[in-house]
Design an enzyme around this catalytic site. Structure first.
Site, PDB file in Angstrom:
ATOM      1  N   ARG A 274       0.898  -1.151   0.000  1.00 41.61           N
ATOM      2  CA  ARG A 274       0.000   0.000   0.000  1.00 41.61           C
ATOM      3  C   ARG A 274       0.937   1.201   0.000  1.00 41.61           C
ATOM      4  O   ARG A 274       1.841   1.289   0.838  1.00 41.61           O
ATOM      5  CB  ARG A 274      -0.863   0.040   1.254  1.00 41.61           C
ATOM      6  CG  ARG A 274      -1.713   1.324   1.352  1.00 41.61           C
ATOM      7  CD  ARG A 274      -1.707   1.911   2.739  1.00 41.61           C
ATOM      8  NE  ARG A 274      -2.606   3.047   2.879  1.00 41.61           N
ATOM      9  CZ  ARG A 274      -2.253   4.218   3.412  1.00 41.61           C
ATOM     10  NH1 ARG A 274      -1.013   4.426   3.845  1.00 41.61           N
ATOM     11  NH2 ARG A 274      -3.125   5.197   3.529  1.00 41.61           N
TER      12      ARG A 274
ATOM     13  N   ASP B 211       1.432   5.081   0.583  1.00 41.80           N
ATOM     14  CA  ASP B 211       0.791   6.171   1.306  1.00 41.80           C
ATOM     15  C   ASP B 211       0.923   7.501   0.555  1.00 41.80           C
ATOM     16  O   ASP B 211       1.946   7.753  -0.090  1.00 41.80           O
ATOM     17  CB  ASP B 211       1.497   6.301   2.671  1.00 41.80           C
ATOM     18  CG  ASP B 211       0.922   7.372   3.566  1.00 41.80           C
ATOM     19  OD1 ASP B 211      -0.203   7.196   4.053  1.00 41.80           O
ATOM     20  OD2 ASP B 211       1.598   8.411   3.775  1.00 41.80           O
TER      21      ASP B 211
ATOM     22  N   GLU C 273      -2.710   4.965  -2.245  1.00 46.21           N
ATOM     23  CA  GLU C 273      -3.690   5.781  -1.532  1.00 46.21           C
ATOM     24  C   GLU C 273      -3.846   7.144  -2.205  1.00 46.21           C
ATOM     25  O   GLU C 273      -2.968   8.003  -2.110  1.00 46.21           O
ATOM     26  CB  GLU C 273      -3.278   5.985  -0.069  1.00 46.21           C
ATOM     27  CG  GLU C 273      -4.386   6.630   0.742  1.00 46.21           C
ATOM     28  CD  GLU C 273      -3.987   7.860   1.548  1.00 46.21           C
ATOM     29  OE1 GLU C 273      -4.802   8.307   2.358  1.00 46.21           O
ATOM     30  OE2 GLU C 273      -2.864   8.393   1.355  1.00 46.21           O
TER      31      GLU C 273
ATOM     32  N   ARG D 229     -10.760  -4.938   0.847  1.00 45.67           N
ATOM     33  CA  ARG D 229      -9.951  -4.830   2.070  1.00 45.67           C
ATOM     34  C   ARG D 229     -10.867  -4.709   3.288  1.00 45.67           C
ATOM     35  O   ARG D 229     -11.805  -3.910   3.284  1.00 45.67           O
ATOM     36  CB  ARG D 229      -9.023  -3.621   2.010  1.00 45.67           C
ATOM     37  CG  ARG D 229      -8.173  -3.460   3.282  1.00 45.67           C
ATOM     38  CD  ARG D 229      -7.177  -2.313   3.175  1.00 45.67           C
ATOM     39  NE  ARG D 229      -7.846  -1.029   3.053  1.00 45.67           N
ATOM     40  CZ  ARG D 229      -7.229   0.111   2.765  1.00 45.67           C
ATOM     41  NH1 ARG D 229      -5.933   0.132   2.560  1.00 45.67           N
ATOM     42  NH2 ARG D 229      -7.908   1.237   2.663  1.00 45.67           N
TER      43      ARG D 229
END
Ligand code: AAO
Length: 492
Positions: free
Chosen positions: A194, A196, A232, A337
């Site tokens: 992931r 950020d 993200e 998720r």
């Protein structure tokens, strides 16, 4: 880079927010593997700032990197390696949260691995990064040096997010250091990342960094496998930077999903369950294959990021929350998720939670491990949504039906809907303020089925509702609006 590399028959990524590595290793073996979970998103594994005041050891200190040493509040490098190996052996993938846009906010001190840092002199010797490795006045033109206006794409990417020292990712040296860090995690056996604060980085810089990444470790993955990347980006519309600016590089978090789904299940603004029939792309969201979806995340469950308290559902709204998660896992859209949280005392004043900073259950700042109760729930303040029957049984539902098309959609025009996934699984929801009693086409072969929401299908005995599917595939579906859960789910 858009495949999460799930093992066959597995489904869903669970975010074990702030868990210790040792606990995650055990959880892969005792729970996530046996229950068909695909993988785990872990908290950032690198060295981070330690904050004692005004907030004592808040969760958000981990979004302020000090170095790429693998020593954090969740454990040290050896524990991290042990976790990755044991989870892979249990068939469960690991995705790390990468904070690469920036280092710390203002101040100085020692990080979680003891490394010295000083934000005023832009000195992070444990990497090492120095003043030439950060964006400055030459590229950021705001008075404060921070992002002041999200309508100006240049400042969103060249100025400081929340005052966090903004790495100069256009520079070869910085790109190299970041890529070395990520490659270290790849060599260890991680399946992906992931990323950020992606909105705050230029697509070209990310492309360069991703192109330096190695293939996944062939001990655990097919040769030539690329890391799964989910980025993200908060795109609710109305800003110049779009989620689609990054979809050529990997998946993107779809923040509209949790907000809209929360609004529907709360029946905000005249929303109805029946409108979900074309949820996802039909609602202006990203293409399904580009999209990472979730009901809530570690930010918007506490009022950070985007979504808003009136929309986002969390474990605190448990009945609606379970419905939302069940819909997400049953409906064919995006990579799913699931959030797994710890509890904290909400204290909303003037629209802000005064306790939004509170870190995980701890003894004097040391994160506690996660005790498991006899009934499979967690103790000591860990919520463990992924251990709620209604949620983990829906992971099995998703695992079994994920490749089947949506069929047999039915709705009553308002707040009752039902659908099947091919002839493998069927789900029905009653979000009306009255009972539901209808006979519906389930698409399933004739037989006696056990509802996996109200109970468990044991060997030969069902602790939940029994549902009889006739030779014509039809079944009588009765759901009380006053039941603990106002939905049923069955599968072959
Ligand atoms: C902490 C302190 C700060 C201090 C800083 C430095 O809280 O006061 O200045 O340290 O000392 C987390 C915490 C932060 C924390 C930070 C570092 O949330 O409070 O700061 O760690 O410790 C933006 C970003 C997005 C980011 C989000 C929080 O675009 O990337 O802010 N999320 C990630 C992580 C998050 C982390 C960081 C990034 C930093 O998930 O946990 O921060 O590593 C608009 C924009 C969004 C923007 C939001 C919030 O959203 O579109 O891009 O997110 O504003 O600023 C409607 C709109 C929606 C809008 C929203 C809010 O919903 O539709 O577009 O309203 O206005």
């Amino acid at each position: 880079n858009k495949s999460p590399h799930c093992h066959n028959g597995r489904f869903g990524i669970v975010h074990l927010f702030e868990w210790r590595w040792a606990d995650i290793a055990a959880e892969c073996e005792r729970w996530l593997g046996p229950k068909n979970f695909c993988g785990v998103q872990i908290s950032p594994p690198n060295e981070h700032r330690i904050i004692d005041s005004p907030d004592y050891r808040p969760w958000y200190q981990r979004y302020q990197p000090v170095s790429y040493k693998l020593d954090s509040r969740s454990g040290n490098e050896q524990e991290l390696r042990d976790m990755v190996e044991r989870c892979n052996k249990a068939g469960v993938r690991i995705y790390a949260d990468l904070v690469i846009n920036h280092m710390t906010g203002g101040g100085q001190g020692q990080g979680s691995s003891g490394s010295y840092w000083n934000a005023d002199s832009l000195s992070y010797p444990a990497v090492p990064f120095g003043s030439g490795d950060f964006n400055g006045r030459d590229v950021c033109n705001t008075g404060s040096g921070n992002i002041e206006n999200y309508n100006d794409a240049n400042q969103v990417r060249n100025c400081r997010l929340l005052g966090l020292r903004d790495l100069r990712l256009g520079k070869d040296y910085v790109r190299g250091k970041v890529a070395d860090y990520i490659n270290n995690l790849i060599d260890m056996g991680m399946a992906g990342f992931r990323v950020d604060a992606v909105k705050h980085m230029w697509p070209g810089d990310l492309q360069n960094i991703y192109s330096r990444l190695k293939n996944l470790n062939s001990r655990y993955f097919l040769s030539n496998s690329r890391p799964f990347i989910f980025q993200e980006v908060i795109d609710m519309g109305g800003e110049p930077i779009k989620g689609t600016d990054y979809t050529h590089l990997g998946q993107v978090t779809e923040f509209k999903y949790g907000k809209e789904l929360g609004d529907v299940i709360r029946k905000n603004n005249g929303q109805r369950l029946r409108y979900l029939r074309n949820f996802g792309e039909g609602w202006g969201m990203l293409r399904s294959g580009d999209s990472l979806v979730f009901v809530d995340n570690h930010d918007n469950q506490r009022g950070h990021g985007a979504g808003g308290y009136g929309s986002i559902l969390t474990h605190a709204d448990s009945k609606m929350y379970k419905m939302a998660n069940a819909f997400m896992m049953a409906f064919p859209y995006g990579t799913v998720r699931i959030m797994s949280s710890y509890s904290w005392q909400r204290n909303i004043q003037g629209g802000k939670d005064k306790n939004d900073w509170i870190g995980p259950p701890s003894n004097g700042g040391n994160t506690k491990s996660v005790p498991i109760n006899a009934d499979n729930t967690c103790g000591d303040g860990w919520v463990c949504e992924h251990r709620w029957r209604q949620i983990y049984n829906m992971v099995s539902f998703g695992a079994k039906s994920q490749n089947e098309p949506l069929r047999n959609w039915w709705d009553n025009g308002w707040q009752q809907v039902a659908f099947s996934r091919g002839n493998k699984a069927f789900i029905a929801f009653n979000n009306e303020d009255r009972e539901m009693d209808v006979t519906l086409q389930t698409g399933l072969p004739a037989g006696t089925y056990c509802d996996i929401v109200s109970g468990q299908n044991g060997k030969g005995n069902c602790s939940g509702k029994t549902i009889y599917v006739g030779n014509d595939g039809r079944a009588r579906i009765q759901i009380s609006n006053r039941a603990d859960d106002s939905f049923i789910a069955i599968m072959v």
